[in-house]
Design a protein around this motif. Structure first.
Motif, PDB file in Angstrom:
ATOM      1  N   VAL A  92      26.971  54.664  21.958  1.00  0.00           N
ATOM      2  CA  VAL A  92      26.927  53.216  21.796  1.00  0.00           C
ATOM      3  C   VAL A  92      25.638  52.852  21.081  1.00  0.00           C
ATOM      4  CG1 VAL A  92      26.742  51.004  22.981  1.00  0.00           C
ATOM      5  CG2 VAL A  92      28.296  52.737  23.846  1.00  0.00           C
ATOM      6  N   TRP A 139      30.255  48.784  28.000  1.00  0.00           N
ATOM      7  CA  TRP A 139      31.588  49.129  27.506  1.00  0.00           C
ATOM      8  C   TRP A 139      32.419  49.672  28.662  1.00  0.00           C
ATOM      9  CZ3 TRP A 139      33.778  48.379  22.729  1.00  0.00           C
ATOM     10  CH2 TRP A 139      32.914  47.946  21.717  1.00  0.00           C
ATOM     11  N   PHE A 150      30.767  51.233  19.234  1.00  0.00           N
ATOM     12  CA  PHE A 150      31.144  52.217  20.236  1.00  0.00           C
ATOM     13  C   PHE A 150      31.883  53.327  19.509  1.00  0.00           C
ATOM     14  CE2 PHE A 150      32.294  53.674  24.405  1.00  0.00           C
ATOM     15  CZ  PHE A 150      33.591  54.116  24.325  1.00  0.00           C
TER      16      PHE A 150
END
Lengths: 115, 114
Positions: free
Chosen positions: B64, B35, B75
């Motif tokens: 996450v 991410w 997320f």
């Protein structure tokens, strides 16, 4: 910020002209990447390099070439720019010294407009 | 072909609430998922990496999850703040892990209102 710079930061050019974008890093990273980012498409990989003179294509490589003659510089060339290549271009490095081994650090980007 | 999907619509939440962003993928079995955060006019910034054998990873207010059966990552940002407003991108390993190549989702824009 992994010492990544991109030049130029902004460029306006005309269709059919050659354009070269430069990515420069100061930390001797082996892997470098060129992406383009467009609304509706996100980041897409153009080309990448895994060492001096070692490069390979990404998912959107047509119309682009790259060169890496020194560890610190990765050049992206549009041989004959087209309006479809108007985009924001990001360079990134992969830091193998990190535990994760796979995170990428990005430069500030180059905004290219082809008229 | 490999495909990654993130919420295309912006997510608006109130300060202090938990933001949850989704990343779904198809036709692939990545060894890891990442991410990134991207602010307007700037390059993406790495936040977290989670491997296929990890169910959950945390870093400060970030969490996450990675469900390889559902082919989905969530997320979470807890106790969200206006400074968390940005676009969040998920990225999957693409091809051999040796290359470090990533394929990115389009990103979800988060707006945290005070």
């Amino acid at each position: 910020d992994a010492g990544i710079t991109q030049s130029p930061r902004h460029k306006v050019t005309e269709t059919g002209t050659p354009v070269t974008l430069r990515c420069h890093q100061t930390e001797n990273h082996r892997y470098m990447y060129w992406y383009r980012q467009d609304p509706g498409h996100g980041l897409r990989l153009i080309h990448y390099s895994y060492g001096v003179k070692d490069t390979d294509k990404g998912e959107v490589s047509d119309g682009y070439s790259v060169s890496r003659s020194k560890t610190e510089d990765f050049l992206l060339t549009l041989e004959s720019a087209t309006s479809s290549q108007t985009s924001v271009y990001f360079c990134a490095i992969r830091d193998l010294s990190r535990d994760t081994n796979n995170e990428q650090f990005f430069g500030p980007g180059t905004r290219l407009t082809v008229l | 072909s490999q495909k990654i999907e993130q919420n295309s619509e912006a997510l608006n939440i109130q300060e202090g609430k938990t933001a949850t962003l989704t990343c779904n993928y198809t036709n692939y079995s990545p060894a890891y998922l990442q991410w990134y955060r991207q602010d307007p006019g700037r390059g993406p910034v790495f936040l977290l990496l989670i491997r296929e054998n990890e169910k959950e990873k945390r870093k400060e207010r970030l969490k996450v999850t990675f469900d390889t059966t559902l082919k989905q990552s969530l997320f979470h940002i807890t106790a969200s703040q206006p400074a968390d407003s940005a676009t969040y991108l998920c990225a999957l390993q693409h091809g051999s892990s040796n290359t470090g190549k990533l394929i990115f989702g389009q990103g979800t824009t988060l707006q945290v209102k005070p």
